[in-house]
Design a protein around this motif. Structure first.
Motif, PDB file in Angstrom:
ATOM      1  N   ALA A 187       0.837  -1.204   0.000  1.00 49.86           N
ATOM      2  CA  ALA A 187       0.000   0.000   0.000  1.00 49.86           C
ATOM      3  C   ALA A 187       0.871   1.253   0.000  1.00 49.86           C
ATOM      4  CB  ALA A 187      -0.927  -0.002   1.206  1.00 49.86           C
ATOM      5  N   VAL A 188       1.969   1.219   0.752  1.00 48.41           N
ATOM      6  CA  VAL A 188       2.901   2.353   0.767  1.00 48.41           C
ATOM      7  C   VAL A 188       3.552   2.508  -0.603  1.00 48.41           C
ATOM      8  CG1 VAL A 188       5.092   3.203   1.711  1.00 48.41           C
ATOM      9  CG2 VAL A 188       3.365   2.249   3.240  1.00 48.41           C
ATOM     10  N   LEU A 189       3.958   1.391  -1.206  1.00 48.90           N
ATOM     11  CA  LEU A 189       4.580   1.448  -2.531  1.00 48.90           C
ATOM     12  C   LEU A 189       3.604   2.020  -3.563  1.00 48.90           C
ATOM     13  CD1 LEU A 189       6.497  -1.973  -2.737  1.00 48.90           C
ATOM     14  CD2 LEU A 189       7.221   0.187  -1.716  1.00 48.90           C
ATOM     15  N   ASP A 190       2.343   1.616  -3.470  1.00 52.56           N
ATOM     16  CA  ASP A 190       1.338   2.129  -4.392  1.00 52.56           C
ATOM     17  C   ASP A 190       1.134   3.628  -4.209  1.00 52.56           C
ATOM     18  OD1 ASP A 190       0.959  -0.387  -5.448  1.00 52.56           O
ATOM     19  OD2 ASP A 190      -0.853  -0.814  -4.280  1.00 52.56           O
ATOM     20  N   SER A 191       1.234   4.102  -2.972  1.00 48.53           N
ATOM     21  CA  SER A 191       0.982   5.524  -2.683  1.00 48.53           C
ATOM     22  C   SER A 191       2.031   6.433  -3.299  1.00 48.53           C
ATOM     23  CB  SER A 191       0.925   5.759  -1.171  1.00 48.53           C
ATOM     24  OG  SER A 191       2.214   5.671  -0.577  1.00 48.53           O
ATOM     25  N   ILE A 192       3.214   5.894  -3.558  1.00 50.46           N
ATOM     26  CA  ILE A 192       4.266   6.701  -4.191  1.00 50.46           C
ATOM     27  C   ILE A 192       4.637   6.150  -5.568  1.00 50.46           C
ATOM     28  CG2 ILE A 192       5.244   7.648  -2.081  1.00 50.46           C
ATOM     29  CD1 ILE A 192       7.311   5.503  -2.034  1.00 50.46           C
ATOM     30  N   ALA A 193       3.763   5.277  -6.097  1.00 44.86           N
ATOM     31  CA  ALA A 193       3.909   4.756  -7.457  1.00 44.86           C
ATOM     32  C   ALA A 193       5.283   4.151  -7.725  1.00 44.86           C
ATOM     33  CB  ALA A 193       3.601   5.861  -8.466  1.00 44.86           C
TER      34      ALA A 193
END
Length: 215
Positions: free
Chosen positions: A138-144
């Motif tokens: 989810a963190v990785l997705d938030s910063i693409a």
């Protein structure tokens, strides 16, 4: 035969991750609340004595013991905070899942070569117990985060946005597992130096230096 063995190992690792999620649920743990005191509190509740020592053994951060004297963990006191947390979570896996074979003398904690499957399972347990894969994704997705655009600075951003203190080694290994970076990529990179360049600590900021100089 080898493929069956590999599958069996993978099953053991997934079981360790699933057990970590189960223990988090049982203990009511939220990632943002995990710290060293909490892990020590869990050890105490389990009747595990944590001994901070100068040295455990060659290249060994911690070791779990279970014998007639009870349960104990020897933990190197010179470790930084993040590796201390990971080491305690690693040894908790041995306590929860390997106690019987340790008591029977079938496994000696710290002997990585002889107990490779158990040790890797403990690493998988610790990683999932501290920072579940889904939460990190989810963190990785938030910063693409994407393989084509990932750089050392990306890892700095991931660390700063994570809800728990984790080492750059932890982040790097997770990204390797996700296929975002190559195995051992950035292994020698000085991430702490880069982080201080990107986000200078207060004592290195010019306004603070000037403030101190006026005193």
């Amino acid at each position: 035969m080898q493929s069956h063995l590999d599958q069996s190992n993978q099953d053991a690792y997934e079981q360790a991750r699933e057990f970590a999620r189960q223990k988090r649920s049982e203990l009511g743990i939220q990632t943002k609340n995990i710290n060293l005191p909490l892990l020590k509190k869990i050890c105490k509740a389990e009747g595990i004595k944590v001994d901070m020592v100068a040295r455990v053994g060659a290249h060994i951060r911690a070791a779990y013991f279970f014998d007639e004297c009870g349960c104990s963990i020897m933990l190197r006191k010179d470790l930084p905070r993040e590796p201390k947390m990971f080491a305690l979570a690693h040894e908790l896996k041995h306590h929860f899942l390997d106690r019987a074979i340790i008591a029977e003398g079938k496994m000696q904690c710290g002997d990585y070569t002889a107990n490779r499957t158990h040790e890797i399972a403990a690493e998988e347990f610790a990683a999932e117990f501290l920072y579940p894969v889904l939460e990190m994704k989810a963190v990785l997705d938030s910063i693409a985060v994407h393989p084509d655009t990932t750089s050392p600075g990306t890892l700095v951003e991931i660390k700063r946005r994570s809800p728990i203190e984790v080492s750059y080694t932890f982040i790097r290994k997770r990204l390797e597992r996700f296929g975002i970076i190559a195995k051992d990529q950035y292994e020698k990179f000085q991430f702490q130096k880069l982080e201080e360049e990107m986000y200078p600590p207060i004592y290195k900021q010019e306004w603070f230096k000037q403030h101190r100089a006026r005193k």
